[in-house]
Design a protein around this motif. Sequence first.
Motif, PDB file in Angstrom:
ATOM      1  N   TYR A 434      67.268  51.243  49.964  1.00 29.50           N
ATOM      2  CA  TYR A 434      66.785  50.687  51.231  1.00 29.50           C
ATOM      3  C   TYR A 434      66.882  49.171  51.200  1.00 29.50           C
ATOM      4  N   PHE A 435      67.225  48.604  52.359  1.00 32.59           N
ATOM      5  CA  PHE A 435      67.324  47.152  52.470  1.00 32.59           C
ATOM      6  C   PHE A 435      65.956  46.516  52.668  1.00 32.59           C
ATOM      7  N   SER A 436      65.047  47.242  53.289  1.00 31.42           N
ATOM      8  CA  SER A 436      63.677  46.757  53.457  1.00 31.42           C
ATOM      9  C   SER A 436      62.745  47.954  53.542  1.00 31.42           C
ATOM     10  N   ILE A 437      61.484  47.744  53.187  1.00 32.65           N
ATOM     11  CA  ILE A 437      60.479  48.809  53.214  1.00 32.65           C
ATOM     12  C   ILE A 437      59.529  48.637  54.388  1.00 32.65           C
ATOM     13  N   VAL A 438      59.199  47.408  54.723  1.00 31.97           N
ATOM     14  CA  VAL A 438      58.351  47.126  55.894  1.00 31.97           C
ATOM     15  C   VAL A 438      58.993  45.984  56.672  1.00 31.97           C
ATOM     16  N   THR A 476      56.514  40.133  55.222  1.00 29.49           N
ATOM     17  CA  THR A 476      56.756  38.691  55.152  1.00 29.49           C
ATOM     18  C   THR A 476      57.545  38.315  53.908  1.00 29.49           C
ATOM     19  N   SER A 477      57.191  38.925  52.777  1.00 29.18           N
ATOM     20  CA  SER A 477      57.866  38.596  51.518  1.00 29.18           C
ATOM     21  C   SER A 477      59.209  39.297  51.382  1.00 29.18           C
ATOM     22  N   GLY A 478      59.385  40.398  52.124  1.00 26.08           N
ATOM     23  CA  GLY A 478      60.628  41.152  52.029  1.00 26.08           C
ATOM     24  C   GLY A 478      60.705  42.077  50.842  1.00 26.08           C
ATOM     25  N   THR A 479      59.590  42.250  50.118  1.00 24.24           N
ATOM     26  CA  THR A 479      59.609  43.088  48.921  1.00 24.24           C
ATOM     27  C   THR A 479      58.229  43.663  48.643  1.00 24.24           C
ATOM     28  N   VAL A 480      58.194  44.821  47.979  1.00 24.38           N
ATOM     29  CA  VAL A 480      56.913  45.391  47.535  1.00 24.38           C
ATOM     30  C   VAL A 480      56.517  44.833  46.180  1.00 24.38           C
ATOM     31  N   VAL A 481      57.443  44.154  45.528  1.00 23.76           N
ATOM     32  CA  VAL A 481      57.219  43.675  44.165  1.00 23.76           C
ATOM     33  C   VAL A 481      56.334  42.435  44.182  1.00 23.76           C
ATOM     34  N   GLY A 482      55.346  42.411  43.269  1.00 22.31           N
ATOM     35  CA  GLY A 482      54.510  41.232  43.100  1.00 22.31           C
ATOM     36  C   GLY A 482      53.230  41.232  43.901  1.00 22.31           C
ATOM     37  N   HIS A 483      52.918  42.336  44.578  1.00 24.06           N
ATOM     38  CA  HIS A 483      51.684  42.430  45.360  1.00 24.06           C
ATOM     39  C   HIS A 483      50.624  43.173  44.548  1.00 24.06           C
ATOM     40  N   ALA A 484      49.532  42.506  44.272  1.00 27.94           N
ATOM     41  CA  ALA A 484      48.496  43.083  43.415  1.00 27.94           C
ATOM     42  C   ALA A 484      47.898  44.351  43.994  1.00 27.94           C
ATOM     43  N   ASP A 485      47.931  44.493  45.316  1.00 22.64           N
ATOM     44  CA  ASP A 485      47.343  45.674  45.962  1.00 22.64           C
ATOM     45  C   ASP A 485      48.167  46.939  45.717  1.00 22.64           C
ATOM     46  N   ILE A 486      49.422  46.789  45.335  1.00 22.92           N
ATOM     47  CA  ILE A 486      50.320  47.934  45.197  1.00 22.92           C
ATOM     48  C   ILE A 486      50.469  48.282  43.718  1.00 22.92           C
ATOM     49  N   PRO A 487      50.153  49.502  43.322  1.00 22.46           N
ATOM     50  CA  PRO A 487      50.294  49.886  41.909  1.00 22.46           C
ATOM     51  C   PRO A 487      51.709  49.636  41.400  1.00 22.46           C
ATOM     52  N   THR A 496      63.717  47.366  46.710  1.00 24.94           N
ATOM     53  CA  THR A 496      64.784  47.377  47.712  1.00 24.94           C
ATOM     54  C   THR A 496      66.064  46.787  47.130  1.00 24.94           C
ATOM     55  N   ALA A 497      67.083  46.699  47.974  1.00 19.77           N
ATOM     56  CA  ALA A 497      68.417  46.302  47.513  1.00 19.77           C
ATOM     57  C   ALA A 497      68.402  44.991  46.749  1.00 19.77           C
ATOM     58  N   GLN A 688      66.404  34.468  55.142  1.00 19.93           N
ATOM     59  CA  GLN A 688      67.829  34.243  54.906  1.00 19.93           C
ATOM     60  C   GLN A 688      68.134  32.761  54.711  1.00 19.93           C
ATOM     61  N   HIS A 689      67.120  32.006  54.280  1.00 20.04           N
ATOM     62  CA  HIS A 689      67.332  30.589  54.015  1.00 20.04           C
ATOM     63  C   HIS A 689      67.902  29.895  55.248  1.00 20.04           C
ATOM     64  N   GLY A 690      67.166  30.002  56.345  1.00 17.81           N
ATOM     65  CA  GLY A 690      67.647  29.520  57.621  1.00 17.81           C
ATOM     66  C   GLY A 690      67.873  30.708  58.523  1.00 17.81           C
ATOM     67  N   PHE A 691      68.800  30.618  59.395  1.00 16.69           N
ATOM     68  CA  PHE A 691      69.062  31.705  60.322  1.00 16.69           C
ATOM     69  C   PHE A 691      69.829  32.822  59.646  1.00 16.69           C
ATOM     70  N   ALA A 692      69.421  34.041  59.918  1.00 13.85           N
ATOM     71  CA  ALA A 692      70.159  35.199  59.435  1.00 13.85           C
ATOM     72  C   ALA A 692      71.397  35.397  60.296  1.00 13.85           C
ATOM     73  N   SER A 693      72.328  36.206  59.809  1.00  8.66           N
ATOM     74  CA  SER A 693      73.439  36.633  60.647  1.00  8.66           C
ATOM     75  C   SER A 693      72.861  37.420  61.821  1.00  8.66           C
ATOM     76  N   ILE A 694      73.382  37.179  63.002  1.00 12.44           N
ATOM     77  CA  ILE A 694      72.791  37.706  64.216  1.00 12.44           C
ATOM     78  C   ILE A 694      73.673  38.801  64.799  1.00 12.44           C
ATOM     79  N   CYS A 695      73.035  39.894  65.213  1.00  9.77           N
ATOM     80  CA  CYS A 695      73.754  40.992  65.840  1.00  9.77           C
ATOM     81  C   CYS A 695      74.382  40.518  67.152  1.00  9.77           C
ATOM     82  N   PRO A 696      75.684  40.759  67.350  1.00 11.39           N
ATOM     83  CA  PRO A 696      76.328  40.304  68.578  1.00 11.39           C
ATOM     84  C   PRO A 696      75.939  41.116  69.806  1.00 11.39           C
ATOM     85  N   GLU A 697      75.238  42.245  69.614  1.00 12.07           N
ATOM     86  CA  GLU A 697      74.896  43.101  70.747  1.00 12.07           C
ATOM     87  C   GLU A 697      73.446  42.960  71.192  1.00 12.07           C
TER      88      GLU A 697
END
Length: 720
Positions: A434-438, A476-487, A496-497, A688-697
């Motif tokens: 998965y690219f993202s979880i939340v 916000t962080s883009g990852t589940v890793v490093g959050h004390a609340d999550i086992p 994620t990826a 994405q360190h600034g603007f992400a690539s944007i969907c053209p649609e």
Amino acid sequence: MTRSIPRQALTDTAETVLERRYYLKDEQGKALENWETLCRRVANAVAVVDRDMEDYQELGDHFFNMIYYLDFLPNSPCLMNAGTDLGQLSACFVLPIEDSMDGIFTSIRNGALVHKTGGGTGYSFSRLRPKNSAVQSTQGVASGPLSFAAVFDAATETIKQGGKRRGANMGVLRVDHPDIMEFIVAKQDQTRYTNFNFSVAITDLFMEAVRDDLEYDLIDPSNRQVVDTLRARDVLEKIIDLAWHNGEPGVLFIDAANRDNTTPQLGQFEATNPCGEQWLLPYESCNLGSINLARYVKDGAVDWERLGETARLAIRFLDNVIDCNRFPIPEIAEMTQKTRKVGLGIMGLHDLLIQMELAYGSEEGRQLAAQIMAFIRKEAEVASIDLAARKGPFPAYDERINTYPARRNAALTSIQPTGTVSMIADCASGCEPYFSIVMIKNVMDGDRLLMVNKYFERVARAEGFYSVEVMEKVATSGTVVGHADIPLRWQEIFRTAQDITPEQHIRMQGILQQNGVDSSISKTINLPFSATPEDVRTSYMLGYELGCKGLTVYRDGSRDHQVLNTMADKTAVTSTEGLVQKAILPDVLSAKRYRLKDINQETIYLIVCFDENENPMEVFAKFPFDNRVDLKDKSTMWTTTCRLVSLALRYQIPMDEIIKQLDRSSGHLLDLPAQLGKLLKSFMAGTQHGFASICPECGGKLAFEEGCEVCRDCGYSKCS
């Protein structure tokens, strides 16, 4: 066939994707289908090939259930076109380019016909003589492969694949072609060759020269003469440098592919389809479908019996697709019928591993993935041998050359991109994690919607660590890793990826390639923004060692849109008596431009200017239709809106307030306020360190996976 397990209701995203891309529509654009009727249309159209077989009456129902219950989905052209007048069901093709003007423009014509029917194309430019070499017929000099690649690119831009699928191409050049260095740097400017993925076909001889730090020969394909030599390590370093900068060119290990060529009597592989998972001979097509592994976990174990049944039925389905297909040109029909290659793949691998409570990056996860892929390949061959006994082997089968048992299909398995069909199935794409979880999705009236992975939400609620606050932290962080609340256990399983190391990505690709994949695998080796060129080098060398047939690396945030200026003076912001005054802008600002489509599919360019801290300070809209009287009011409205947003930015109005007002002003996902809001949201996310690539649609954020850019908001995919 064993009855499928119940299907969950289609998600809102799935319904959006189906409505926009798959359902047949009337002249007013109103959908004439729903999911059930679409599945029946496809199943009946493919089953009719076997109308003279004894099990025909049941076959359509079996095909229907397999698709309707999301156990297996064919590629997008099949879902779109089966049972329609168009009837072109193949995803991609490889077309030859001969070293003559007639051959080149015949290939351009054939490619246009393919794109018009919804297919993608792969081309090798390796047969074309190098730039500045002699042309006997005209007493002139050749312009070289890249000059003609530009013509192919322009033709693709014109066609747009009938409005449903964007034209996509793979351009390949052998590493021993004299123009290889020019090819490697060709896409350094990301505004060129925008309808192509470029890949270098790397030979074993080249890799041996890299290992031993030797030079290797450059060979003119028109006469097979050695014209120069290059130091192999220098060439590889240039490939690495460009791939590190923006993900291109990719690498294809052409000798590894040809060692697995099941019909060498017909020729050698030269190119792949646009995403690299299908090595095809000239004029072959790929007829693809994917088993949704998320559906094959029962009581904490793999449901091997039902998985085998689906694999066998899917092979029959894909073999029938070849016979009911309406191919774009006669040469493709002839070659496809001769080899009858199919590509049975997978999606939802990460879903299955999560349900089995195995980490994607673990050795246990890889071993189970390999076991599953080998099992699918074994069952696919059983089905193909059975079909050969009933209908005959593929016509090019020669028992004197082909040492494998007589079967119906020259190739059986690959792992292809499933960008849009995996959204329908609500599972992870292909063999990707998965690219993202939340995610946080901004909707109308400034509301924010938390979109939580169904497995993660289930675990979090069951184990008591679910809360809106925790989910927002993950988003916000883009990852589940490093959050004390999550086992820690669940942090590992839901990586994620970009939490998974490059080595773990490559080892997963390698073990799948070695265990059950006939052709190749479309997968992205995700690298963090902080990755170095050495990380890219390590990826390539390990991939080659593990027998991968091609690799795509992508460093997070590296594929920015066009930079207009790189000089920026410090922006002056002054305050008097507690009031923020308008920022004074220097004469030169850095900027990025985004090419988008409005609700009527008109092209619009949004240009965003930044201060030295990458804060957006101005936005502009540029219109190719400035002089069109019928669009004058639209141009005025866009310009006025941009000026107001720019003024708000320069007065330091909080960006979330600007976004809220834009959302409230939006009448449609594709209008200007929505587009501007999407841009500002992607900047605020900071992922994405600034603007992400944007969907053209729809203006959403694009993710780079399976060698392709996809939008998880609306289902847009550049390649599938």
